[in-house]
Structure formats: C-alpha cells, structure tokens
Design an enzyme around this catalytic site. Structure first.
Site, mmCIF file in Angstrom:
data_model
loop_
_atom_site.group_PDB
_atom_site.id
_atom_site.type_symbol
_atom_site.label_atom_id
_atom_site.label_comp_id
_atom_site.label_asym_id
_atom_site.label_seq_id
_atom_site.Cartn_x
_atom_site.Cartn_y
_atom_site.Cartn_z
ATOM 1 N N ALA A 78 -74.306 -38.524 -38.474
ATOM 2 C CA ALA A 78 -74.019 -37.573 -37.392
ATOM 3 C C ALA A 78 -73.662 -38.323 -36.121
ATOM 4 C CB ALA A 78 -75.220 -36.660 -37.141
ATOM 5 N N ASP A 79 -72.915 -37.649 -35.268
ATOM 6 C CA ASP A 79 -72.634 -38.201 -33.941
ATOM 7 C C ASP A 79 -72.636 -37.067 -32.928
ATOM 8 O OD1 ASP A 79 -71.697 -40.689 -32.368
ATOM 9 O OD2 ASP A 79 -70.352 -39.094 -31.712
ATOM 10 N N THR A 80 -73.257 -37.341 -31.783
ATOM 11 C CA THR A 80 -73.365 -36.339 -30.724
ATOM 12 C C THR A 80 -72.581 -36.784 -29.493
ATOM 13 O OG1 THR A 80 -75.555 -35.639 -31.505
ATOM 14 C CG2 THR A 80 -74.964 -35.070 -29.238
ATOM 15 N N ALA A 115 -71.170 -33.685 -34.704
ATOM 16 C CA ALA A 115 -70.484 -33.659 -35.994
ATOM 17 C C ALA A 115 -71.447 -34.204 -37.040
ATOM 18 C CB ALA A 115 -69.218 -34.500 -35.947
#
Length: 207
Positions: A78-80, A115
């Site tokens: 995930a990436d924020t 994501a």
C-alpha cells in the site's frame, strides 16, 4: 501457519500491521519494499499512490519468490499520499517540512489517497484506490510549534498522524478513517476475501 494460505505484508509500517491485526489478520511475514517514493514531475496524487503501491508490490514479490516458505503467498502492499488540490505533500522527515505541511493544511480541506495492491498466489495483481476528505481546524503557531516538537509527524504522509495528537486537529472526515491511518480496512479485507484469502480465520481467538 497451517490451515490457510500465507500472507506477506510489503510494509514496515507499524500502523498498517496494527490495522491488519485489528481486523483479525496476522501476516506471516513482513517484506518492506525499498522504493523511491519521490513523485515524478507533474504527477497527480491518485497516479502517484497507484504507481508506488504497485512498485512496492513488485519489489517485495522478487524477495518473496526467492523464499521457499513464502512462494505462492498472498502479498499486500500500500501507499498513502496526502494532497492539497494537485499538490502532493511529502512524507515529512525534517522540521521545516512538517511545519510547511501543517501551515498548508491549516483551516483547509485536503485529501488522503491510499492505493492497495494485492498479488494473488497465481501472480495476478489486484488494485484499489481509496480517497478520504479531511478538514483541519485553523492551527495557531502554538499548535504548529507544539506538534512539531512532539516528533509524531516524522515519516508520516502530510506531516501528521491522525491516530495521535493530530486527531485533535480534525474538524471533519468524509470517507474511511483507516484510510488516513494508512490502510483502508473495508476495501483491503474485501480485496483479500474476494481473491480467496480466509479473512475470518483469525477471528476465533481474537478475544
């Protein structure tokens, strides 16, 4: 662990691990991906989050495929990204960065994009992008100086941690709260469950 397929979390984030644990999911391994998280020139927030989540998944997958115990596991990355309009805020590491982020967020709406990228045991990639709208109160210089002194912001997208002191800055949230923390639980568990991962396996002994 017998009885269910294995799960690898491609992150070293204590917050993402804690969120999975909250949902009764215990990853079998952590494989943090070493990826340059600098946005490309002109890159929009949604595209940046999607690109980095995929890059993290691909990088971690290379490591997992070399491990006999983990080959064929589910892999979650995930990436924020925190953004004001089209402007992507940094994952603050310096005091000046944190101060600039807070001044930009003060009294304004911003958006948090996470994501989530899942690699299935068959090697298929599944991806979701979640958006949450957040409004901060107007921050005084005392608020900013005090928060910067706390150090809580270090390494956090947008220079704040909503689950900590900065939660007191939030006037309104529209969308997923766990998305702001770093992993939208509803969408993540739906993604895992939809691909056959037994998300309820750990519930029996959760208490």
């Amino acid at each position: 662990m017998l009885g269910r397929p294995k799960l690898v979390l491609a992150s070293g984030s204590p917050r993402r691990l804690a969120l999975l644990n909250q949902a009764g999911i215990e990853p079998d391994a952590l494989r943090p991906a070493d990826v340059d998280e600098t946005p490309t020139k002109g890159e929009l927030p949604r595209a940046c989050a999607n690109r980095l989540a995929r890059a993290k998944a691909e990088a971690a997958l290379k490591s997992v495929q070399l491990d006999d115990d983990l080959r064929g596991a589910f892999l979650l990355a995930a990436d924020t990204v925190v953004a004001v309009g089209r402007r992507i805020l940094p994952k603050a590491e310096l005091v000046d960065e944190a101060s600039q982020c807070l001044r930009l967020l003060s009294g304004r709406n911003h958006r948090v994009y996470t994501a989530v990228c899942l690699v299935t045991p068959k090697g298929s990639f599944r991806q979701r992008l979640i958006e949450t709208k957040v409004r901060f109160k107007r921050l005084s210089e005392e608020d900013i100086d005090g928060y910067v002194a706390s150090g809580e912001w270090r390494g956090k997208a947008g220079g704040y941690a909503v689950q900590g002191i900065a939660g007191s800055f939030v006037v309104k949230i529209v969308g997923s709260y766990t998305n702001i923390v770093g992993l939208p639980l509803y969408e993540t568990t739906s993604l895992l469950g939809g691909e056959g991962y037994p998300i309820r396996f750990g519930w029996l002994n959760a208490s």
